[in-house]
Structure formats: structure tokens, C-alpha cells
Design an enzyme around this catalytic site. Structure first.
Site, PDB file in Angstrom:
ATOM      1  N   TYR A 151       0.866  -1.180   0.000  1.00  0.00           N
ATOM      2  CA  TYR A 151       0.000   0.000   0.000  1.00  0.00           C
ATOM      3  C   TYR A 151       0.899   1.225   0.000  1.00  0.00           C
ATOM      4  O   TYR A 151       1.772   1.347   0.865  1.00  0.00           O
ATOM      5  CB  TYR A 151      -0.894  -0.026   1.247  1.00  0.00           C
ATOM      6  CG  TYR A 151      -1.796   1.172   1.399  1.00  0.00           C
ATOM      7  CD1 TYR A 151      -2.958   1.294   0.635  1.00  0.00           C
ATOM      8  CD2 TYR A 151      -1.494   2.187   2.306  1.00  0.00           C
ATOM      9  CE1 TYR A 151      -3.783   2.391   0.772  1.00  0.00           C
ATOM     10  CE2 TYR A 151      -2.325   3.290   2.452  1.00  0.00           C
ATOM     11  CZ  TYR A 151      -3.463   3.383   1.687  1.00  0.00           C
ATOM     12  OH  TYR A 151      -4.290   4.482   1.821  1.00  0.00           O
ATOM     13  N   ASP A 173       9.366   2.602  -0.832  1.00  0.00           N
ATOM     14  CA  ASP A 173       8.379   3.282  -0.002  1.00  0.00           C
ATOM     15  C   ASP A 173       8.760   2.991   1.447  1.00  0.00           C
ATOM     16  O   ASP A 173       8.470   1.931   1.994  1.00  0.00           O
ATOM     17  CB  ASP A 173       6.981   2.757  -0.331  1.00  0.00           C
ATOM     18  CG  ASP A 173       5.903   3.289   0.610  1.00  0.00           C
ATOM     19  OD1 ASP A 173       6.265   3.894   1.645  1.00  0.00           O
ATOM     20  OD2 ASP A 173       4.715   3.086   0.318  1.00  0.00           O
ATOM     21  N   LYS A 216       5.131   9.057   8.326  1.00  0.00           N
ATOM     22  CA  LYS A 216       5.007   8.529   9.693  1.00  0.00           C
ATOM     23  C   LYS A 216       6.087   9.066  10.650  1.00  0.00           C
ATOM     24  O   LYS A 216       5.973  10.192  11.108  1.00  0.00           O
ATOM     25  CB  LYS A 216       4.948   7.011   9.660  1.00  0.00           C
ATOM     26  CG  LYS A 216       3.756   6.553   8.771  1.00  0.00           C
ATOM     27  CD  LYS A 216       3.313   5.155   9.038  1.00  0.00           C
ATOM     28  CE  LYS A 216       2.297   4.669   8.038  1.00  0.00           C
ATOM     29  NZ  LYS A 216       0.925   4.901   8.393  1.00  0.00           N
TER      30      LYS A 216
HETATM   31  N1  HOZ Z   1      -2.636   3.419   6.127  1.00  0.00           N
HETATM   32  C1  HOZ Z   1      -2.500   3.271   7.532  1.00  0.00           C
HETATM   33  C2  HOZ Z   1      -2.564   1.840   7.889  1.00  0.00           C
HETATM   34  N2  HOZ Z   1      -1.724   1.003   7.126  1.00  0.00           N
HETATM   35  C3  HOZ Z   1      -3.443   4.209   8.231  1.00  0.00           C
HETATM   36  C4  HOZ Z   1      -4.575   3.652   8.972  1.00  0.00           C
HETATM   37  C5  HOZ Z   1      -5.340   4.702   9.764  1.00  0.00           C
HETATM   38  O1  HOZ Z   1      -4.799   5.695  10.201  1.00  0.00           O
HETATM   39  O2  HOZ Z   1      -6.509   4.483   9.925  1.00  0.00           O
END
Ligand code: HOZ
Length: 427
Positions: free
Chosen positions: A142, A237, A265
């Protein structure tokens, strides 16, 4: 009804699904999301005042623990100077210099406001630089929610089992080619079938959006070789792994170098920050140096920069944080292993640095198919049993757990005990 239940009912009247990011809705594990009120160190406190040991760390950023005093004070101080200028500041230079000092193959770095922005900008740059259109991504990886990434994506897309995302044009989807993670032969075939058409291969060097999945020996090195031979931009990534697995991220930990690296992050210390960087030869194509356009009103925002700078500088100045995190994660993995062995349920624990995940599976878990075929219904029960015992895990088997350095041995012992009790309750 407790406060979270009341708040969730109210939230659904004004926010789609009651949440601002889908995984938080607890859709696959079921039940009501816990609404948080505050957090300190390794602990979260919900709207009813219940305490949880946190294994999400805001999905990675809170590596030093919540409300880490130097970060909080820095934010307080900088808020007094204005929360945004829309003009450059010295702090942005300091942030860029800090990143460059920790990632030796980054000559230039552009700050953005999220991991999504970082990855979509890196892909645009790779296309602009190479003059080619297609990209290769891996199933279950992702890279944020930009259109070109939502093909066979992990995280919430996998959790909600969305097979194809409405609103994404066929043209965009057709330019995203996918392979199974760890399948180097499939990448070689795809590259040959699309000779001189692939602009970039983008990968999570350690995947964290389908549980924690490690690259098998030789996989990243093989991709590096293909990229070199075929004039393809190799994008790491590192939104999850950057400044988490080591000061130099996965590049340092796994000793493989990418052409472009994206961050998010940890780099924001809990504020909305992303970044992408790489060699000057490529990065100089970004506007205003070049014509690959990318911009943002809040890019380099001073409050976000000081929170990120303070976090990343703390990590750079005290590399023992990484060995402490590694020790804690090992201790957790060993304890969970003993308890799970004793329970008789088939399981796999995957771990890299302070990223870890449990899969209730009788086979190795090293790509999306093997994560998806694990007993994820059992994971959902395990999740709720742990939540009841005050341990906050990701509400999906398709997510990595992230340890923070405020966790103590006692917290981890409690987590192992909660797992033992949970297994006794469910089995
Ligand atoms: N994309 C993150 C989890 N892999 C964010 C999830 C979130 O903050 O709800």
C-alpha cells in the site's frame, strides 16, 4: 452504552462510516472503534478513561512513545511563532540536512504532508524522468490512496476486501502492473513483456500493509539489478520503515539502495509529514528546478517540521534506541511464540526490527496470498479478546504492529499474559 459507542453513533451522522480513515472503523474485526482521549508513553486512554498498551503507535509515527516531552515542548514553542507562513524557513533546511545526513544516497529532498503525497510525487517524477508510463507494484503493498496505487492494494483495501476501486479510470489502472511480493521471476517476465515501458518499480522494502512481510534473501537485490539493466527507477516506499528499522531505514538495515525513497510517519513525529528524495540527477527535475510539478500550501509546515525534526534528531543522536526496540520486539516475539506453541494453534510470527505480526497460519506467510489464506477470523477474535484485556493491536490481520520505545518489559509481560488468557478464552 459506553462513551465510544455513543461517539461512534454520533460520528456516523456526520463522517462517512464514522471515521476519517477506513481501517479505524473496525469493519473486519467487528464491534465499535475505541475513541481515544489521550495518550502518554506506551499507553492510550479512551473516552471512558480505560487504559490500553499501544502496539499501533499511530501506525508507526510514535516510535518514542506518545506525548514525548521534547516533541511536545518544541511544538508549544514553535506554535507561538505562527502555525504557518507559506514561505520558506530555516527549519526546513535543517530538516532536509538531517534527512540527507541519515540517508547517504539522498542528495535532495522535498517535504510534503503525507505518505500518499510522497509516493504519488515519486512516481510522477520517475515517469517525468524516464519518459515512460507504466509502474510495477506488489500485491498487498500500500503506497497511499493515489489512483495508480489502488490496484491489488494492502491495508484498508485488503481489510475491506475491495476488489476494484470505483472512480479510477481504466487508463490509470492499466498503467499499474502487479506481481506477488517476493516473486522475482514474475517481475522479470513482466519487465520483458513491457520492454522499455516501465518507469518505476515501487515497493515496501519490508511490507507493513499486509501484516509484516519480509523480503526473501535476494529479492530486493534482484529488483535492483533489473532496474539497473532496464533503466527503471527503483522506489523504496519507506513510509513505514524509514527512521524505524534503522537511522537509515530499510536501505541501511537490508543494505540495498533505491533511486528514490519516500518517507512518512516517523518523519513527522505524529504530525502530517511526508517526504521524497534521491539523487540530484533525478530530483533536479522537480519544479522549480525542472518541470515535474509538485506543490503544497502546508508543505514544510513549521509545527510539523519541528515535531519531525525533534523526533528524527533524537533517533540520530541515540542509535541505542534501535537496539532497545529490537530487544523489546524480540522479547515480545519469544514470549508470544512460547504461549502460542503451547496453545496448539498453527501460527507464524513475522518480525523485522520493531515491526511484527502474528498470522494464524500453518504455512509460511511471505506474500499477500499467504496472508489472505491464514485464519483471519481467528485473528479477529484474538484482537477483541486482547482489546478487552487492555492491549490495543491493529484491528486487521493485514496490518503490522509497531512497537514504541516507551514500552517496558512489564508491559510486554502483560501482553504475553493477555495472549495466553485470550487463547484460553477463544480455543
Ligand atoms: N494506512 C495506515 C494503515 N496502514 C493508516 C490507517 C489509519 O490511520 O486508519
Amino acid at each position: 452504552m459506553n462513551k465510544s459507542e455513543q461517539l461512534f453513533q454520533r460520528a456516523q451522522l456526520s463522517i462517512p462510516g464514522g471515521v476519517n480513515s477506513p481501517v479505524r472503523a473496525f469493519k473486519s474485526v467487528g464491534g465499535t472503534p475505541v475513541f481515544m482521549k489521550s495518550a502518554k508513553g506506551a499507553y492510550l486512554y479512551d473516552a471512558d478513561g480505560k487504559k490500553y498498551i499501544d502496539y499501533i503507535a499511530s501506525w508507526g509515527p510514535m516510535i518514542l512513545g506518545h506525548a514525548y516531552e521534547p516533541v511536545v515542548s518544541a511544538i508549544r514553542e514553535y506554535a507561538g511563532y505562527s502555525t504557518s507562513f507559506g514561505a520558506p524557513t530555516e527549519l526546513e533546511i535543517e530538516m532536509a540536512e538531517l534527512i540527507i545526513s541519515m540517508a547517504p544516497n539522498v542528495d535532495l529532498v522535498r517535504m510534503v504532508s503525507s505518505g500518499t503525497e510522497a509516493c504519488m510525487s515519486a512516481v510522477r517524477l520517475a515517469r517525468g524522468f524516464t519518459g515512460k508510463n507504466k509502474i510495477i507494484k506488489f500485491e498487498g503493498n500500500y503506497h497511499g490512496h493515489a489512483d495508480c496505487f489502488l490496484v491489488k492494494a494492502g491495508s484498508g483495501v485488503a481489510t475491506l476486501n475491495i476488489q476494484s476501486v470505483p472512480g479510477i479510470t481504466a487508463g490509470v489502472s492499466n498503467d499499474t502492473l502487479t506481481c506477488a511480493y517476493n516473486d522475482l521471476a514474475a517481475v522479470k517476465t513482466l519487465v520483458q513483456e513491457n520492454k522499455n515501458e516501465i518507469a518505476a518499480i515501487i515497493i515496501e522494502p519490508v511490507a507493513g500493509n499486509m501484516g509484516c512481510i519480509l523480503p526473501q534473501p535476494g529479492f530486493l537485490e534482484g529488483l535492483r539489478k533489473i532496474c539497473d539493466e532496464e533503466n527503471i527507477i527503483f522506489i523504496f516506499d519507506e513510509v513505514m520503515t524509514g527512521f524505524r528499522l534503522a537511522a537509515g531505514g530499510a536501505q541501511e538495515k537490508l543494505n540495498v539502495k533505491a533511486d528514490l525513497i519516500t518517507y512518512g510517519k516517523v518523519i513527522g513525529g505524529g504530525m502530517p509529514v511526508g517526504a521524497f528524495g534521491g539523487r540530484k540527477e533525478i530530483m533536479q527535475h522537480i519544479a522549480p528546478l525542472g518541470n515535474v510539478y509538485q506543490a503544497g500550501t502546508l508543505s514544510g509546515n513549521p509545527i510539523a517540521m519541528i515535531a519531525g525534526y525533534t523526533t528524527v534528531k533524537t533517533l540520530k543522536d541515540d542509535p541505542s534506541i534501535y537496539s532497545q526496540l529490537e530487544e523489546k520486539t524480540n522479547y515480545l516475539a519469544d514470549g508470544l511464540h512460547k504461549v502460542l506453541m503451547h496453545s496448539g494453534i498453527p501460527f507464524v510470527i513475522n518480525r523485522c526490527g520493531s515491526m511484527i505480526s502474528i498470522h494464524f497460519s500453518d504455512h509460511a506467510v511471505n506474500d499477500f496470498a499467504t496472508v489472505a489464506s491464514a485464519n483471519n477470523k481467528f485473528f479477529n477474535k484474538y484482537f477483541h479478546s486482547m482489546l478487552k484485556r487492555g492491549v490495543y493491536l491493529p484491528p486487521s490481520a493485514f496490518e503490522s504492529w509497531f512497537l514504541n520505545n516507551a514500552l517496558t518489559k512489564e508491559d510486554i509481560d502483560l501482553t504475553i499474559k493477555a495472549t495466553k488468557e485470550s487463547l484460553e478464552e477463544i480455543l
